[in-house]
Design an enzyme around this catalytic site. Sequence first.
Site, mmCIF file in Angstrom:
data_model
loop_
_atom_site.group_PDB
_atom_site.id
_atom_site.type_symbol
_atom_site.label_atom_id
_atom_site.label_comp_id
_atom_site.label_asym_id
_atom_site.label_seq_id
_atom_site.Cartn_x
_atom_site.Cartn_y
_atom_site.Cartn_z
ATOM 1 N N GLY A 1 44.816 36.118 40.271
ATOM 2 C CA GLY A 1 45.350 36.280 41.620
ATOM 3 C C GLY A 1 44.514 37.236 42.451
ATOM 4 O O GLY A 1 43.568 37.858 41.956
ATOM 5 N N ASP A 2 44.827 37.285 43.754
ATOM 6 C CA ASP A 2 44.177 38.192 44.699
ATOM 7 C C ASP A 2 42.672 37.958 44.837
ATOM 8 O O ASP A 2 41.895 38.887 45.044
ATOM 9 C CB ASP A 2 44.453 39.661 44.314
ATOM 10 C CG ASP A 2 45.930 39.937 44.214
ATOM 11 O OD1 ASP A 2 46.679 39.375 45.024
ATOM 12 O OD2 ASP A 2 46.339 40.707 43.333
ATOM 13 N N LYS B 1 42.456 34.149 48.505
ATOM 14 C CA LYS B 1 42.915 32.800 48.859
ATOM 15 C C LYS B 1 43.372 32.745 50.312
ATOM 16 O O LYS B 1 43.134 31.761 51.011
ATOM 17 C CB LYS B 1 44.082 32.374 47.939
ATOM 18 C CG LYS B 1 43.682 32.286 46.477
ATOM 19 C CD LYS B 1 44.866 31.944 45.578
ATOM 20 C CE LYS B 1 45.905 33.032 45.499
ATOM 21 N NZ LYS B 1 45.452 34.289 44.862
ATOM 22 N N LYS C 1 42.338 34.506 52.889
ATOM 23 C CA LYS C 1 41.177 34.482 53.786
ATOM 24 C C LYS C 1 40.522 33.091 53.805
ATOM 25 O O LYS C 1 40.221 32.554 54.874
ATOM 26 C CB LYS C 1 40.135 35.532 53.360
ATOM 27 C CG LYS C 1 38.897 35.403 54.237
ATOM 28 C CD LYS C 1 37.667 36.091 53.742
ATOM 29 C CE LYS C 1 36.484 35.320 54.272
ATOM 30 N NZ LYS C 1 35.544 36.108 55.067
ATOM 31 N N ALA D 1 53.536 36.388 45.939
ATOM 32 C CA ALA D 1 52.194 36.275 46.523
ATOM 33 C C ALA D 1 52.034 37.261 47.676
ATOM 34 O O ALA D 1 52.989 37.574 48.375
ATOM 35 C CB ALA D 1 51.976 34.851 47.045
ATOM 36 N N GLY D 2 50.808 37.721 47.854
ATOM 37 C CA GLY D 2 50.470 38.534 49.013
ATOM 38 C C GLY D 2 49.111 38.082 49.490
ATOM 39 O O GLY D 2 48.102 38.340 48.838
ATOM 40 N N HIS D 3 49.084 37.320 50.572
ATOM 41 C CA HIS D 3 47.827 36.747 51.072
ATOM 42 C C HIS D 3 47.437 37.430 52.378
ATOM 43 O O HIS D 3 48.215 37.434 53.341
ATOM 44 C CB HIS D 3 47.977 35.235 51.271
ATOM 45 C CG HIS D 3 48.187 34.502 49.978
ATOM 46 N ND1 HIS D 3 48.249 33.141 49.894
ATOM 47 C CD2 HIS D 3 48.336 34.949 48.709
ATOM 48 C CE1 HIS D 3 48.437 32.792 48.630
ATOM 49 N NE2 HIS D 3 48.498 33.867 47.895
ATOM 50 N N GLN E 1 48.940 33.008 43.356
ATOM 51 C CA GLN E 1 48.598 33.519 42.029
ATOM 52 C C GLN E 1 47.233 32.969 41.572
ATOM 53 O O GLN E 1 46.379 32.751 42.409
ATOM 54 C CB GLN E 1 49.712 33.230 41.000
ATOM 55 C CG GLN E 1 50.975 34.052 41.226
ATOM 56 C CD GLN E 1 51.893 33.506 42.306
ATOM 57 O OE1 GLN E 1 52.237 32.341 42.295
ATOM 58 N NE2 GLN E 1 52.299 34.332 43.238
ATOM 59 N N THR F 1 48.818 43.684 47.458
ATOM 60 C CA THR F 1 49.304 43.369 48.801
ATOM 61 C C THR F 1 50.833 43.352 48.826
ATOM 62 O O THR F 1 51.462 43.681 49.823
ATOM 63 C CB THR F 1 48.766 41.978 49.224
ATOM 64 O OG1 THR F 1 47.363 41.977 49.028
ATOM 65 C CG2 THR F 1 49.064 41.652 50.670
ATOM 66 N N ARG G 1 45.101 47.723 41.311
ATOM 67 C CA ARG G 1 44.714 46.579 40.480
ATOM 68 C C ARG G 1 43.726 47.035 39.412
ATOM 69 O O ARG G 1 42.841 47.846 39.694
ATOM 70 C CB ARG G 1 44.060 45.497 41.346
ATOM 71 C CG ARG G 1 45.029 44.883 42.350
ATOM 72 C CD ARG G 1 44.331 43.931 43.316
ATOM 73 N NE ARG G 1 45.257 43.366 44.287
ATOM 74 C CZ ARG G 1 44.917 42.960 45.507
ATOM 75 N NH1 ARG G 1 43.647 43.040 45.907
ATOM 76 N NH2 ARG G 1 45.812 42.456 46.324
ATOM 77 N N ALA H 1 32.077 34.678 50.817
ATOM 78 C CA ALA H 1 32.643 35.661 51.740
ATOM 79 C C ALA H 1 31.967 37.012 51.545
ATOM 80 O O ALA H 1 31.785 37.478 50.422
ATOM 81 C CB ALA H 1 34.148 35.783 51.522
#
Length: 427
Positions: free
Chosen positions: A12-13, A16, A18, A39-41, A223, A298, A304, A412
Amino acid sequence: MAAVVLIGTQWGDEGKGKITDFLAEKADMVVRYQGGNNAGHTVVIGKETFKLHLIPSGIFYSEKVCVIGNGVVIDPKVLIEELDYLDNRGVKTSNLKISSSAHVIMPYHRILDALEEESKGDKKIGTTKRGIGPAYKDKASRTGIRISDFLDKEDLAAKLQDNLKEKNLLITKIYGHEPLKYEDVLEECLMYAERIRPYVVDASLEINNCLADGKKVLFEGAQGTLLDLDHGTYPYVTSSNPIAGGACVGAGVGPTRISKVVGVVKAYTTRVGEGPFPTELTCQMGELIREKGGEYGTTTGRPRRCGWLDVVIMRYAVRVSGISDFAFTKLDVLTGIESLKICTGYRYQGQILREFPQSLKVLAECEAIYEEMPGWQEDLTGITEYAQLPVQAQNYIQRFEELTGVSVTMLAVGPGRDQTIVRGDIF
Ligand code: GDP
Ligand code: IMO
Ligand code: MG
């Protein structure tokens, strides 16, 4: 017609949010298909930063349709808060659609998530305590409340009564916590239901109609591969299927419709929560990456865990999701590190493993085998063409492509929309 599934390849993280926002420009519809507000996007547009938990990251294009599919578990309170948050910041949400078949995260799911975790002590999963596991548990037990039930006063009252009888026993007798009051929960839910009602549709029908009209649909995974209930590092996983196949189940779209699978990969590896992590850096380098990369959750704000890029995991992600393209993120974070490491295999009891092990016990004993590559000193955040990247950065990407057998189509070099290097078309 084009249906592209975008997934996280690690824990995860990966960025995704962006990449979804970036690809959404060319899509007509963006669909979330699993998970919930665990989730934290993050999406950065100019000077503004948005954090989304439930609503697809395509919402910033007002003309695109955004869909929360049947595979998502929806906490109505969080959904309403997110709608208000976007509204207050001038983001239009009238194009949001919600599947009537999605399951609802009820207040007792949240409470049980926290109580179950506490009772596990040092065996805890490290969940986000958002009620995700308990809600999916009820879905699998066939006792869950779906959005369609939630909108029907009589159905909701009856299902809530049945559920609460059992949940209150668990909450009081097993965990010694205060019970929930039926009338209070019902009243709260009925209030939420009215707010949600205008968005609810047959989402599978809408998505398939959109594809039949020759339009482009982007499926936004939450995730990541190693948090997948079936293919991840069980039991240290989430309770849904983030892999690409999850999009078919969680949106009601056939596998023959899927044209591409984009795997989002961070230039290094991170993990929030418990469980084995072969390339974890518990030394200063791990801290350096955490600080440079802003690696704090997030959703929960937890630091993390950080480590080197792991190609064993990447090949596994390619295998279980059929990844056709990689979106490689946060390359800029590695600037200034003299020597970079890529894990190409694991050493386990004198053997060399090239495939990701099935057993968690084996994984926990694996020691990473590394290839080392020279790093670069240049700031990458303003680079817009691949050829402008320092040769060492190009070599790092090229080696990654050789080791995985899949091309890096997008790269990116910063959180902003324009900090994305494109090497090929996805739509
Ligand atoms: P997601 O859950 O996969 O959407 O990822 P998160 O939003 O939880 O975490 C990714 C973080 O990295 C966010 O803060 C993004 O704004 C940021 N980010 C994404 N891509 C890049 C990048 O290429 N460089 C840098 N420096 N930050 C990035
Ligand atoms: P995005 O979409 C990172 C992790 C939790 C925990 C495990 C189970 O932002 O990448 P859960 O609450 O789902 O039952 O927790 O999964 N986890 C995530 N880690 N990013 C996420 O989402 C996550 N969603 C859940 O930390 O280890
Ligand atoms: Mg995240």
